[in-house]
Design a protein around this motif. Sequence first.
Motif, PDB file in Angstrom:
ATOM      1  N   ALA A 210       0.725  -1.134   0.063  1.00  0.00           N
ATOM      2  CA  ALA A 210       0.138   0.039   0.001  1.00  0.00           C
ATOM      3  C   ALA A 210       0.818   1.396  -0.177  1.00  0.00           C
ATOM      4  CB  ALA A 210      -0.953  -0.094   1.202  1.00  0.00           C
ATOM      5  N   LEU A 211       1.902   1.279   0.716  1.00  0.00           N
ATOM      6  CA  LEU A 211       2.881   2.555   0.798  1.00  0.00           C
ATOM      7  C   LEU A 211       3.565   2.657  -0.582  1.00  0.00           C
ATOM      8  CD1 LEU A 211       4.060   2.321   4.350  1.00  0.00           C
ATOM      9  CD2 LEU A 211       2.555   3.784   3.496  1.00  0.00           C
ATOM     10  N   ILE A 212       3.862   1.409  -1.308  1.00  0.00           N
ATOM     11  CA  ILE A 212       4.553   1.774  -2.657  1.00  0.00           C
ATOM     12  C   ILE A 212       3.394   2.129  -3.662  1.00  0.00           C
ATOM     13  CG2 ILE A 212       5.403   0.298  -4.522  1.00  0.00           C
ATOM     14  CD1 ILE A 212       6.698  -1.732  -2.571  1.00  0.00           C
ATOM     15  N   LEU A 213       2.360   1.870  -3.275  1.00  0.00           N
ATOM     16  CA  LEU A 213       1.222   2.461  -4.364  1.00  0.00           C
ATOM     17  C   LEU A 213       1.098   3.912  -4.104  1.00  0.00           C
ATOM     18  CD1 LEU A 213      -0.523   0.955  -6.285  1.00  0.00           C
ATOM     19  CD2 LEU A 213      -2.146   0.839  -5.082  1.00  0.00           C
ATOM     20  N   LEU A 214       1.293   4.176  -2.813  1.00  0.00           N
ATOM     21  CA  LEU A 214       1.104   5.757  -2.301  1.00  0.00           C
ATOM     22  C   LEU A 214       2.338   6.333  -3.081  1.00  0.00           C
ATOM     23  CD1 LEU A 214      -0.212   7.744  -0.771  1.00  0.00           C
ATOM     24  CD2 LEU A 214       1.261   7.185   1.178  1.00  0.00           C
ATOM     25  N   LEU A 215       3.392   5.848  -2.893  1.00  0.00           N
ATOM     26  CA  LEU A 215       4.694   6.554  -3.518  1.00  0.00           C
ATOM     27  C   LEU A 215       4.338   6.854  -5.086  1.00  0.00           C
ATOM     28  CD1 LEU A 215       7.377   7.885  -3.513  1.00  0.00           C
ATOM     29  CD2 LEU A 215       8.361   5.307  -4.122  1.00  0.00           C
ATOM     30  N   VAL A 216       3.705   5.910  -5.579  1.00  0.00           N
ATOM     31  CA  VAL A 216       3.331   6.006  -7.092  1.00  0.00           C
ATOM     32  C   VAL A 216       2.404   7.320  -7.085  1.00  0.00           C
ATOM     33  CG1 VAL A 216       2.234   5.030  -9.217  1.00  0.00           C
ATOM     34  CG2 VAL A 216       3.981   3.573  -7.778  1.00  0.00           C
ATOM     35  N   PHE A 217       1.323   7.232  -6.610  1.00  0.00           N
ATOM     36  CA  PHE A 217       0.307   8.208  -6.656  1.00  0.00           C
ATOM     37  C   PHE A 217       0.919   9.588  -6.367  1.00  0.00           C
ATOM     38  CE2 PHE A 217      -2.874   4.689  -5.293  1.00  0.00           C
ATOM     39  CZ  PHE A 217      -2.993   4.213  -6.639  1.00  0.00           C
ATOM     40  N   CYS A 218       1.918   9.725  -5.239  1.00  0.00           N
ATOM     41  CA  CYS A 218       2.590  10.811  -4.921  1.00  0.00           C
ATOM     42  C   CYS A 218       3.402  11.499  -6.034  1.00  0.00           C
ATOM     43  CB  CYS A 218       3.336  10.616  -3.666  1.00  0.00           C
ATOM     44  SG  CYS A 218       2.317  10.519  -2.102  1.00  0.00           S
ATOM     45  N   VAL A 219       4.136  10.348  -6.736  1.00  0.00           N
ATOM     46  CA  VAL A 219       4.848  10.905  -8.151  1.00  0.00           C
ATOM     47  C   VAL A 219       3.787  11.347  -8.965  1.00  0.00           C
ATOM     48  CG1 VAL A 219       5.948  10.269 -10.127  1.00  0.00           C
ATOM     49  CG2 VAL A 219       6.456   9.256  -7.842  1.00  0.00           C
ATOM     50  N   LYS A 220       2.715  11.084  -9.359  1.00  0.00           N
ATOM     51  CA  LYS A 220       1.602  11.628 -10.234  1.00  0.00           C
ATOM     52  C   LYS A 220       1.203  13.052  -9.764  1.00  0.00           C
ATOM     53  CE  LYS A 220       1.802   7.612 -12.237  1.00  0.00           C
ATOM     54  NZ  LYS A 220       2.686   7.447 -13.761  1.00  0.00           N
ATOM     55  N   ALA A 221       1.218  13.127  -8.512  1.00  0.00           N
ATOM     56  CA  ALA A 221       0.493  14.228  -7.709  1.00  0.00           C
ATOM     57  C   ALA A 221       1.590  15.300  -7.681  1.00  0.00           C
ATOM     58  CB  ALA A 221      -0.258  14.068  -6.502  1.00  0.00           C
ATOM     59  N   ALA A 222       2.916  15.013  -7.970  1.00  0.00           N
ATOM     60  CA  ALA A 222       4.048  15.713  -7.692  1.00  0.00           C
ATOM     61  C   ALA A 222       4.201  16.579  -6.256  1.00  0.00           C
ATOM     62  CB  ALA A 222       3.764  17.222  -8.462  1.00  0.00           C
ATOM     63  N   LEU A 223       4.171  15.571  -5.277  1.00  0.00           N
ATOM     64  CA  LEU A 223       4.442  15.636  -3.771  1.00  0.00           C
ATOM     65  C   LEU A 223       5.773  15.715  -3.443  1.00  0.00           C
ATOM     66  CD1 LEU A 223       2.363  16.262  -1.470  1.00  0.00           C
ATOM     67  CD2 LEU A 223       2.798  13.745  -0.853  1.00  0.00           C
ATOM     68  N   VAL A 224       6.308  16.614  -2.855  1.00  0.00           N
ATOM     69  CA  VAL A 224       7.658  16.528  -2.290  1.00  0.00           C
ATOM     70  C   VAL A 224       7.772  15.305  -1.688  1.00  0.00           C
ATOM     71  CG1 VAL A 224       9.365  17.609  -0.768  1.00  0.00           C
ATOM     72  CG2 VAL A 224       7.912  19.007  -2.382  1.00  0.00           C
ATOM     73  N   PRO A 225       8.994  14.572  -1.843  1.00  0.00           N
ATOM     74  CA  PRO A 225      10.206  14.701  -2.735  1.00  0.00           C
ATOM     75  C   PRO A 225      10.142  14.341  -3.951  1.00  0.00           C
ATOM     76  CG  PRO A 225      10.553  13.025  -1.467  1.00  0.00           C
ATOM     77  CD  PRO A 225       9.170  13.411  -1.048  1.00  0.00           C
ATOM     78  N   VAL A 226       9.112  13.822  -4.403  1.00  0.00           N
ATOM     79  CA  VAL A 226       9.080  13.392  -5.861  1.00  0.00           C
ATOM     80  C   VAL A 226       8.464  14.183  -6.922  1.00  0.00           C
ATOM     81  CG1 VAL A 226       9.296  10.845  -5.229  1.00  0.00           C
ATOM     82  CG2 VAL A 226       6.928  11.896  -5.096  1.00  0.00           C
ATOM     83  N   HIS A 227       8.619  15.542  -6.618  1.00  0.00           N
ATOM     84  CA  HIS A 227       8.060  16.467  -7.370  1.00  0.00           C
ATOM     85  C   HIS A 227       8.848  17.088  -8.653  1.00  0.00           C
ATOM     86  CE1 HIS A 227      10.694  18.653  -5.007  1.00  0.00           C
ATOM     87  NE2 HIS A 227      10.523  19.818  -5.889  1.00  0.00           N
ATOM     88  N   PHE A 228      10.108  16.604  -8.639  1.00  0.00           N
ATOM     89  CA  PHE A 228      11.197  17.143  -9.348  1.00  0.00           C
ATOM     90  C   PHE A 228      10.891  17.128 -10.672  1.00  0.00           C
ATOM     91  CE2 PHE A 228      12.363  12.960  -7.936  1.00  0.00           C
ATOM     92  CZ  PHE A 228      12.738  12.455  -9.214  1.00  0.00           C
ATOM     93  N   TRP A 229      10.022  16.390 -11.373  1.00  0.00           N
ATOM     94  CA  TRP A 229       9.938  16.181 -12.877  1.00  0.00           C
ATOM     95  C   TRP A 229       8.924  16.914 -13.381  1.00  0.00           C
ATOM     96  CZ3 TRP A 229       4.809  15.717 -14.110  1.00  0.00           C
ATOM     97  CH2 TRP A 229       3.829  15.355 -13.242  1.00  0.00           C
ATOM     98  N   LEU A 230       8.087  17.772 -12.540  1.00  0.00           N
ATOM     99  CA  LEU A 230       6.876  18.774 -12.900  1.00  0.00           C
ATOM    100  C   LEU A 230       7.567  20.122 -13.588  1.00  0.00           C
ATOM    101  CD1 LEU A 230       3.499  19.120 -11.520  1.00  0.00           C
ATOM    102  CD2 LEU A 230       4.633  20.919 -12.227  1.00  0.00           C
ATOM    103  N   PRO A 231       8.395  20.706 -12.782  1.00  0.00           N
ATOM    104  CA  PRO A 231       8.599  22.110 -13.138  1.00  0.00           C
ATOM    105  C   PRO A 231       9.269  22.111 -14.769  1.00  0.00           C
ATOM    106  CG  PRO A 231       9.509  21.955 -11.169  1.00  0.00           C
ATOM    107  CD  PRO A 231       8.955  20.525 -11.268  1.00  0.00           C
ATOM    108  N   GLY A 232      10.273  21.177 -15.096  1.00  0.00           N
ATOM    109  CA  GLY A 232      10.883  21.313 -16.378  1.00  0.00           C
ATOM    110  C   GLY A 232       9.783  20.903 -17.421  1.00  0.00           C
ATOM    111  N   THR A 233       9.015  19.514 -17.018  1.00  0.00           N
ATOM    112  CA  THR A 233       8.099  19.233 -17.905  1.00  0.00           C
ATOM    113  C   THR A 233       7.071  20.069 -18.227  1.00  0.00           C
ATOM    114  OG1 THR A 233       8.430  16.794 -17.159  1.00  0.00           O
ATOM    115  CG2 THR A 233       6.269  17.107 -18.239  1.00  0.00           C
TER     116      THR A 233
END
Length: 510
Positions: A210-233
């Motif tokens: 469930a926490l791995i899945l949460l990490l994936v959703f956080c990547v999609k939602a651009a939540l820190v610290p997995v937000h770094f892809w969004l500004p350049g994109t």
Amino acid sequence: MGNWIVVPIVLPAVMAALIVLAVRHDIVLQRIFSITATVALGAVAVALVIFADGNGPEMYALSDWPAPFGIVLVLDRLSAMMVLLTAVLGLGVVLFASSEWDKRGQHFHALFQFQLMGVNGAFLTGDVFNLFVFFEVLLIASYGLMLHGAGAERLKAGMQYVVINLTGSSLFLVGVGMMYAVTGTLNMADLAIQVPLVAEGDAALLRAGALILLLVFCVKAALVPVHFWLPGTYANAPAPVAALFAIMTKVGAYSILRVYSLGFGENAGDMAWLAQPYILPAAIVTLAVGMIGVLAAKRLNSLIAFSVIGSMGTLLISIALFTPESISAGLYYLLHSTFAGAALFLIGDLVASRRGQYGDRLNTAPVFHQSGLMAVLFFIAAIGMAGMPPLSGFIGKLLILDAARESDAAIWIWSVILVTSLMGIVGFGRAGSVLFWKSASAEGVIEVEGAQWPVLPIIAACGMLAALVALTVFAAPITDYMQGTAAQLFDTTDYIRAVLGDIPAAQLGQ
């Protein structure tokens, strides 16, 4: 609604195939087909919202296979609202792109329709694995849209976007596999039944999945610290694509809300509200990082991209509180932030296209064509995104602050939202001053061929701003709908029974 539930997925899928097979060599027919399909999608979405407002959740079983074994779609107030939001946003985007952007690369309208298919599927699916499937559909389409028109910077940002999302997709499968190994199901309604019954020895594996899945959703939602892809994109994507991507981060937020309110809600025993301890601090930091980026941005598109990160922080703060009041406030703010972000990207492109060699750089330049009109449009969108009165951003933030009063983190939430709102005002004020006010003192006039009166792009940008005004004027009935939606999310009984049939109350955790 019966078969109508599947229409938001089938309609864009069929239209995308038709555009590729029948009219790929005629850009005018592509535009006609794409706009017509998007208008039809909007009409269907309105009907779904009206139905969901007066009825409980309803399931559609593809091929008539029963849940939890078959593929099911579920219509409720939340999914209907998100489909309508996608249709309205999509109409603005396709109108803007039909001016010239769709001619800069191949198959824009087909990719656009496939993107709508994937987004709508993610909102309507009742199964975690099929959520992964629709994620992949929308991501594959978004890869093509991101690279539409090419360019070195866009290609570089696009490759980063692709790599990050492929990694996320791999993690998604790992998390899904771990959850299925323990519960024997991936149907969201069935997860609500099975999670409380998991043996103590398997609880750690389920929690990890469930926490791995949460990490994936956080990547999609651009939540820190997995937000770094969004500004350049977002900053380097074509303007209509960046505007459409305003809904992409909301898919991540929706997935968190849907999966963790059903499978890991108040009836999940030791794993009740599993996501809350992780999301709230990250959301607060995300809001701060986004607004710091707004202050530091040297390009208009970068400023807008960071403001999207900040708005996601605000949205996820409300979701992380996991109360009916906070979810209701967050859903209202979700609508606002989607339209505000899309409006800014469209207006930003209109401004940059008129500034010639200066582009979207936040440097003083001479006056450009329609600078007065662009200044008005930018001002309205900026006060909306910054959360200033009287527009819906102000109302949304007030609702979130009110919902946070009883939280243990209320001081942090209030302080960060208020301080970052001021930072947003300063950042957008600085950008507006450089682009419009200081330009009046510069010598000369910038003349750019073709930047005279592009009717469709201006209509599209004004349409997004009109949506903000509508959210403000009709705030009372819209918040009433959101309150009903939040209540439906917390009382999962009707959803579970709509999918699985007449389940005894004891199995529902009552």
